[in-house]
Design an enzyme around this catalytic site. Structure first.
Site: not given
Ligand code: AMP
Length: 221
Positions: A15, A90, A135, A168, A179
């Site tokens: 994405k 989410r 990644r 990351r 996740r």
């Molecule tokens: P991402 O970079 O989208 O993979 O997000 C990394 C982490 O950030 C996730 O595993 C969640 O812990 C937190 N996170 C990101 N977006 C959200 C959201 N909309 N609601 C709650 N936690 C989030």
């Protein structure tokens, strides 16, 4: 009416890469809650300190934190005419909260509100862990690479900034699995939510980056 694109898909579905490109194409901001939260962690804000506890465990950060961060971001001038949301909402709870935010923004901007299109990046589960652990990203410009299908030209250096790429901390196999569990439990039900609203588009994201891009353009234009 402004167009709002919501990109849905499991971690590692590509994405972020496609959102960055589409954001440039449409001249819309790419609003990614994961990056906004990581910025807060880096700056050690109270939100960041609290969010980190959940992010390290692969869990969703409490809704109040995410709502505040996203609402403040959507009130910025560059988001007035549309935006792409990546990683938000989410959960069903966040989707309802977003509806409220959109009502508030309609008042704030005094405009006609948002026309929402949700795009689902469909990738078979078994490919996802492999994608995530490979990644890498540039800490300076945020460009995302993948050692499988989008390698940097020079080993471990960003093509644009020549800065050393990083992995990351939550892109390890153990946190990645947590996740996915969170995704399946909390986020996947959103597909039905947007389907019921009649605004869900699904694309096959298990293809080369260019092929995904062509499919994406067909559903957003
Ligand atoms: P991402 O970079 O989208 O993979 O997000 C990394 C982490 O950030 C996730 O595993 C969640 O812990 C937190 N996170 C990101 N977006 C959200 C959201 N909309 N609601 C709650 N936690 C989030």
């Amino acid at each position: 009416m402004k167009n709002v694109f919501i990109f849905l898909g499991p971690p590692g579905s590509g994405k972020g890469t496609q959102t960055s490109r589409l954001a440039k194409e449409l001249n819309f901001p790419h609003i990614d809650t994961g990056s906004l939260l990581r910025q807060n962690i880096k700056q050690q804000t109270p939100y960041g300190v609290e969010a980190k506890k959940y992010m390290d465990k692969g869990q969703l950060v409490p809704i109040e934190i995410v709502q505040n961060i996203i609402f403040e971001r959507l009130k910025q001038e560059d988001a007035k005419n549309g935006y792409i949301l990546d990683g938000y909402p989410r959960s069903i709870e966040q989707a309802y909260a977003l509806e409220k935010i959109h009502d508030n923004l309609k008042e704030y901007w005094n405009d006609e509100g948002a026309n929402v299109v949700a795009v689902y990046f469909d990738v078979p589960n078994e490919k996802l862990v492999e994608r995530l652990v490979n990644r890498r990203s540039c800490p300076a410009c945020g460009e995302i690479y993948n050692l499988l299908n989008k390698k940097p030209k020079n080993e471990n250096l960003c093509d644009k900034c020549s800065v050393e790429l990083i992995q990351r901390s939550d892109d390890n196999e153990e946190t990645a699995k947590l996740r996915f569990e969170t995704y399946n439990k909390e986020t996947k039900p959103l597909l039905q939510y947007f389907e019921d609203k009649g605004n869900l588009k699904t694309i096959n994201a298990d293809q080369e980056i260019e092929e995904v891009w062509v499919e994406l353009l067909k559903v957003v234009k």
